[in-house]
Scaffold this motif. Structure first.
Motif: not given
Length: 262
Positions: A200-211
């Motif tokens: 909703q605010i443009g955040i996606r997560l990497t495989e490790s959960g980093a934003m």
């Protein structure tokens, strides 16, 4: 709830010492010059870029070292070294056995991705805007938390603090961020994302959960008047095994996520 902030609203909430640290600047005259340049840059960015906050307040309880929100569990870790008491963030919520619901907040903030991608042609300007984006994401968390305490949650309606007092955490309650000492496992962002929907605010997560964008912050909010920050420190193999069980993940996966704490 989703909030949008103009840069000018967040500028007073910027924690400048962290900005100077990122530049590795120690000379006071150079700090003055750098801040002046940064504020001029912020003025140029005003109206073109924004920062965003996303938060929800949930009925919750503690179940041992887990936070329980409806059918969702947020597994946490407890201190195992140093002097007692050995703290876990779940200690700041009423236990399920009390029969009474408590409340916990979840949040994420982010600066607009363009602050990291729109200045590739000028390396100095790119670094300046990226470091300012980091500060704006943190400032958005500060501003959002103030609004939560005084308005949306309202447990501190009469709070009357200066920004300087807020930046040294004079307020009631805490907002531990994912990846920081009491909440070191960045993969917990996957659990938070299930409850917040960070895209909703443009955040996606990497495989490790980093934003991504990098200029993003996520975490929890507690209102307990005795809640305070602590460093989890090192954990033992027994807690790693228990944590992996509660996360529902293979031990070796959790070992990677918690490598710095083992």
């Amino acid at each position: 709830m989703r909030l949008t902030y103009d840069i000018s609203e967040l500028t007073p909430y910027i924690n400048w010492p962290y900005f100077f640290y990122a530049w590795q600047v120690k000379d006071e005259a150079e700090k003055v010059r750098l801040r002046q340049e940064a504020e001029e840059t912020l003025g140029q960015l005003e109206g073109k870029y924004h920062a965003y906050a996303l938060f929800e307040l949930f009925d919750a309880n503690a179940d041992g070292d887990d936070i329980v929100i409806d059918e969702t569990r947020i597994p946490l870790l407890r201190q195992q070294q140093g002097n007692p008491p050995y703290l876990c963030l779940s200690d700041f919520l009423r236990p399920q056995s009390s029969g009474k619901k408590d409340r916990v907040g979840l949040f994420a903030t982010s600066a607009e991705i363009g602050l990291e991608t729109d200045f590739d042609s000028d390396p100095y300007q790119k670094m300046m805007t990226q470091l300012l984006a980091d500060r704006l994401a943190e400032a958005a968390a500060e501003r959002m938390h103030e609004q939560v305490r005084k308005e949306f949650w309202g447990y501190a309606k009469d709070e009357d603090l200066t920004v300087a007092e807020m930046l040294v955490e004079k307020f009631q309650g805490i907002r531990p961020a994912v990846g920081y000492p009491s909440l070191p496992d960045t993969s917990l962002n996957f659990v938070l994302d299930q409850l917040l929907d960070m895209k909703q605010i443009g955040i996606r997560l990497t495989e490790s959960g980093a934003m991504k964008p990098h200029a993003s912050v996520s975490g929890l909010m507690f209102s307990h008047p005795k809640a305070h920050y602590f460093n989890l420190g090192k954990i033992g193999e027994d807690q790693l095994l228990d944590y992996a069980r509660r996360r529902g993940l293979p031990v070796e996966v959790c070992r990677k996520f918690l490598a710095a704490n083992l």
